[in-house]
Motif scaffolding. Structure first.
Motif, PDB file in Angstrom:
ATOM      1  N   PHE A  21       0.835  -1.201   0.000  1.00 12.86           N
ATOM      2  CA  PHE A  21       0.000   0.000   0.000  1.00 12.86           C
ATOM      3  C   PHE A  21       0.872   1.254   0.000  1.00 12.86           C
ATOM      4  O   PHE A  21       0.582   2.220  -0.707  1.00 12.86           O
ATOM      5  CB  PHE A  21      -0.923   0.001   1.216  1.00 12.86           C
ATOM      6  N   ALA A  22       1.951   1.239   0.781  1.00  8.93           N
ATOM      7  CA  ALA A  22       2.852   2.401   0.838  1.00  8.93           C
ATOM      8  C   ALA A  22       3.477   2.677  -0.518  1.00  8.93           C
ATOM      9  O   ALA A  22       3.628   3.845  -0.927  1.00  8.93           O
ATOM     10  CB  ALA A  22       3.941   2.160   1.882  1.00  8.93           C
ATOM     11  N   ASP A  42      -5.184  12.903   6.537  1.00  6.97           N
ATOM     12  CA  ASP A  42      -4.648  13.886   7.486  1.00  6.97           C
ATOM     13  C   ASP A  42      -3.615  13.258   8.418  1.00  6.97           C
ATOM     14  O   ASP A  42      -3.199  13.862   9.394  1.00  6.97           O
ATOM     15  CB  ASP A  42      -5.773  14.541   8.290  1.00  6.97           C
ATOM     16  N   ASP A  43      -3.197  12.009   8.080  1.00  7.49           N
ATOM     17  CA  ASP A  43      -2.159  11.310   8.842  1.00  7.49           C
ATOM     18  C   ASP A  43      -2.463  11.291  10.346  1.00  7.49           C
ATOM     19  O   ASP A  43      -1.627  11.629  11.184  1.00  7.49           O
ATOM     20  CB  ASP A  43      -0.779  11.938   8.601  1.00  7.49           C
ATOM     21  N   CYS A  44      -3.698  10.885  10.667  1.00  8.97           N
ATOM     22  CA  CYS A  44      -4.103  10.732  12.071  1.00  8.97           C
ATOM     23  C   CYS A  44      -3.995  12.039  12.851  1.00  8.97           C
ATOM     24  O   CYS A  44      -3.374  12.098  13.920  1.00  8.97           O
ATOM     25  CB  CYS A  44      -3.297   9.646  12.770  1.00  8.97           C
ATOM     26  N   SER A  45      -4.587  13.077  12.305  1.00 11.46           N
ATOM     27  CA  SER A  45      -4.481  14.388  12.959  1.00 11.46           C
ATOM     28  C   SER A  45      -5.092  14.390  14.350  1.00 11.46           C
ATOM     29  O   SER A  45      -4.740  15.220  15.185  1.00 11.46           O
ATOM     30  CB  SER A  45      -5.175  15.447  12.104  1.00 11.46           C
ATOM     31  N   LYS A  46      -6.004  13.448  14.629  1.00 16.55           N
ATOM     32  CA  LYS A  46      -6.642  13.417  15.939  1.00 16.55           C
ATOM     33  C   LYS A  46      -5.907  12.486  16.916  1.00 16.55           C
ATOM     34  O   LYS A  46      -6.366  12.256  18.019  1.00 16.55           O
ATOM     35  CB  LYS A  46      -8.110  12.998  15.801  1.00 16.55           C
ATOM     36  N   SER A  47      -4.798  11.935  16.464  1.00 24.42           N
ATOM     37  CA  SER A  47      -3.978  11.101  17.330  1.00 24.42           C
ATOM     38  C   SER A  47      -2.613  11.757  17.529  1.00 24.42           C
ATOM     39  O   SER A  47      -2.197  12.600  16.741  1.00 24.42           O
ATOM     40  CB  SER A  47      -3.792   9.708  16.703  1.00 24.42           C
ATOM     41  N   LYS A  55       6.364   6.717  14.395  1.00 22.08           N
ATOM     42  CA  LYS A  55       5.631   7.307  13.280  1.00 22.08           C
ATOM     43  C   LYS A  55       4.741   6.249  12.621  1.00 22.08           C
ATOM     44  O   LYS A  55       5.225   5.215  12.170  1.00 22.08           O
ATOM     45  CB  LYS A  55       6.600   7.871  12.246  1.00 22.08           C
ATOM     46  N   PHE A  56       3.466   6.524  12.603  1.00 20.78           N
ATOM     47  CA  PHE A  56       2.506   5.593  12.017  1.00 20.78           C
ATOM     48  C   PHE A  56       1.861   6.204  10.768  1.00 20.78           C
ATOM     49  O   PHE A  56       0.656   6.058  10.540  1.00 20.78           O
ATOM     50  CB  PHE A  56       1.435   5.223  13.046  1.00 20.78           C
ATOM     51  N   ASP A  57       2.683   6.883   9.956  1.00 22.51           N
ATOM     52  CA  ASP A  57       2.143   7.598   8.799  1.00 22.51           C
ATOM     53  C   ASP A  57       1.333   6.701   7.874  1.00 22.51           C
ATOM     54  O   ASP A  57       0.190   7.020   7.516  1.00 22.51           O
ATOM     55  CB  ASP A  57       3.277   8.240   7.996  1.00 22.51           C
ATOM     56  N   TYR A  58       1.932   5.587   7.428  1.00 20.31           N
ATOM     57  CA  TYR A  58       1.255   4.749   6.445  1.00 20.31           C
ATOM     58  C   TYR A  58       0.050   4.020   7.026  1.00 20.31           C
ATOM     59  O   TYR A  58      -0.985   3.915   6.343  1.00 20.31           O
ATOM     60  CB  TYR A  58       2.240   3.788   5.784  1.00 20.31           C
ATOM     61  N   PRO A  59       0.107   3.492   8.250  1.00 23.11           N
ATOM     62  CA  PRO A  59      -1.133   2.959   8.826  1.00 23.11           C
ATOM     63  C   PRO A  59      -2.235   4.011   8.889  1.00 23.11           C
ATOM     64  O   PRO A  59      -3.403   3.715   8.603  1.00 23.11           O
ATOM     65  CB  PRO A  59      -0.697   2.505  10.231  1.00 23.11           C
ATOM     66  N   ARG A  83     -13.851  -3.199  11.258  1.00 22.22           N
ATOM     67  CA  ARG A  83     -12.938  -3.951  10.396  1.00 22.22           C
ATOM     68  C   ARG A  83     -11.786  -3.063   9.940  1.00 22.22           C
ATOM     69  O   ARG A  83     -10.621  -3.486   9.930  1.00 22.22           O
ATOM     70  CB  ARG A  83     -13.710  -4.481   9.187  1.00 22.22           C
ATOM     71  N   ILE A  84     -12.077  -1.813   9.570  1.00 24.27           N
ATOM     72  CA  ILE A  84     -11.028  -0.876   9.146  1.00 24.27           C
ATOM     73  C   ILE A  84     -10.131  -0.525  10.332  1.00 24.27           C
ATOM     74  O   ILE A  84      -8.900  -0.463  10.199  1.00 24.27           O
ATOM     75  CB  ILE A  84     -11.662   0.392   8.544  1.00 24.27           C
ATOM     76  N   ASP A  85     -10.719  -0.297  11.498  1.00 20.85           N
ATOM     77  CA  ASP A  85      -9.930   0.032  12.686  1.00 20.85           C
ATOM     78  C   ASP A  85      -9.019  -1.122  13.086  1.00 20.85           C
ATOM     79  O   ASP A  85      -7.862  -0.909  13.486  1.00 20.85           O
ATOM     80  CB  ASP A  85     -10.853   0.389  13.854  1.00 20.85           C
ATOM     81  N   ASP A  86      -9.531  -2.360  12.997  1.00 23.25           N
ATOM     82  CA  ASP A  86      -8.709  -3.522  13.359  1.00 23.25           C
ATOM     83  C   ASP A  86      -7.554  -3.703  12.378  1.00 23.25           C
ATOM     84  O   ASP A  86      -6.449  -4.119  12.764  1.00 23.25           O
ATOM     85  CB  ASP A  86      -9.568  -4.784  13.411  1.00 23.25           C
ATOM     86  N   ASN A  87      -7.791  -3.372  11.103  1.00 24.92           N
ATOM     87  CA  ASN A  87      -6.703  -3.432  10.128  1.00 24.92           C
ATOM     88  C   ASN A  87      -5.651  -2.365  10.429  1.00 24.92           C
ATOM     89  O   ASN A  87      -4.444  -2.583  10.235  1.00 24.92           O
ATOM     90  CB  ASN A  87      -7.264  -3.238   8.719  1.00 24.92           C
ATOM     91  N   PHE A  88      -6.107  -1.232  10.918  1.00 25.46           N
ATOM     92  CA  PHE A  88      -5.206  -0.160  11.368  1.00 25.46           C
ATOM     93  C   PHE A  88      -4.291  -0.675  12.484  1.00 25.46           C
ATOM     94  O   PHE A  88      -3.078  -0.423  12.485  1.00 25.46           O
ATOM     95  CB  PHE A  88      -6.071   1.011  11.840  1.00 25.46           C
ATOM     96  N   TRP A  89      -4.868  -1.421  13.405  1.00 27.85           N
ATOM     97  CA  TRP A  89      -4.087  -2.001  14.508  1.00 27.85           C
ATOM     98  C   TRP A  89      -3.036  -2.962  13.973  1.00 27.85           C
ATOM     99  O   TRP A  89      -1.877  -2.937  14.390  1.00 27.85           O
ATOM    100  CB  TRP A  89      -5.040  -2.690  15.479  1.00 27.85           C
TER     101      TRP A  89
END
Length: 282
Positions: A21-22, A42-47, A55-59, A83-89
């Motif tokens: 994906f990257a 937004d590269d996890c602007s709320k995290s 750095k978790f840019d690509y996740p 499902r999307i959140d678990d894939n993020f993990w």
């Protein structure tokens, strides 16, 4: 890659490794049929991005890709959000294992804790609850100056054909021309809504991939053949593509163009005037 927008989204979201994906993100995203996907992030602007050096840019980018496309496609249910959140993990665990994404394996335990913090934030944020856009317009064909219509007598029947008829300012004595869009101003499900009941414009699944596929009304079911992408406005109107096959456009049958009752169908996108539509908002 599939020509089906939903299948294409799922392949990038769940089928590719994080590294794969990257590579796509860095090189070819937004080209060809991928241009019909949303690639902004937004590269996890709320995290707490980059907290303690992790750095978790690509996740984050893949997670944003999932949320934005699923929301636009009307598929961001609670089950799909998880499902999307678990894939993020899982993607963050890949980062913590080291390799191309950073030398974090020596501090993997702390990295995993930071990943859990990120995951907890996105699970709690509830961004998926954003309401879709909803509005009405009339679809006028550029080549015939007639509007897409469903006969009043056939409206409640699955399989009712969509045809061109003289534009009548939404007068429903002959048929319904008031197209309802649910999604955004540039993509979503299109349908006819009468007395609170809504049916969707649908590409006949028995003809998908073939020129001449019939466009009809059907019970709304959330499938890709009922999702439409409205192109940017040009001098001759807009093209409208079907998400089940991104190479096919909404088309008026040239054999009877200019006459009432002209068939509305799918055909290879070719930038011709019978595939250009004016969205007359009201």
């Amino acid at each position: 890659m599939p020509r089906d927008l939903y299948a294409r989204t799922d392949a990038y979201l769940f089928g590719y490794s994080l590294g794969g994906f990257a590579d796509i993100w860095d090189s070819s995203q937004g080209s060809g049929l991928d241009d019909f996907l949303l690639w902004g992030a937004d590269d996890c602007s709320k995290s707490p991005d980059g907290f303690l050096g992790f750095k978790f840019d690509y996740p984050c980018r893949r997670h944003d890709f999932g949320y934005r496309n699923y929301r636009l496609q009307g598929r961001l249910t609670e089950a799909n959000r998880k499902r999307i959140d678990d894939n993020f993990w899982r993607d963050m665990n890949t980062v913590c294992s080291g390799g191309r994404f950073g030398p974090y394996q020596l501090n993997a335990a702390v990295c995993h804790k930071m990943g859990m913090l990120y995951w907890s934030v996105v699970r709690a944020a509830g961004w998926w609850k954003k309401k879709p856009y909803s509005g009405y317009f009339v679809l006028s064909n550029e080549m015939s100056d007639r509007c897409a219509e469903v006969l009043r007598s056939a409206y409640r029947t699955n399989g009712a054909s969509v045809k061109l008829w003289e534009c009548n300012n939404a007068d429903s004595r002959h048929g319904y021309q008031n197209i309802h869009i649910n999604g955004s101003v540039s993509a979503g499900t299109l349908g006819i809504k009468v007395d609170g009941e809504r049916k969707c414009l649908d590409a006949d699944v028995h003809g998908i991939g073939v020129n001449g596929t019939r466009v009809q009304l059907w019970d709304c079911n959330g499938q890709a053949q009922q999702f439409w992408i409205i192109g940017k406005s040009g001098p001759f109107g807009r093209e409208i593509r079907n998400a089940r096959d991104l190479t096919k456009c909404l088309d008026a049958d040239l054999n009877t163009i200019g006459a009432n009752g002209t068939k509305v169908q799918l055909w290879d996108c070719n930038d011709s005037r019978q595939q250009r539509w004016r969205t007359l908002w009201w």
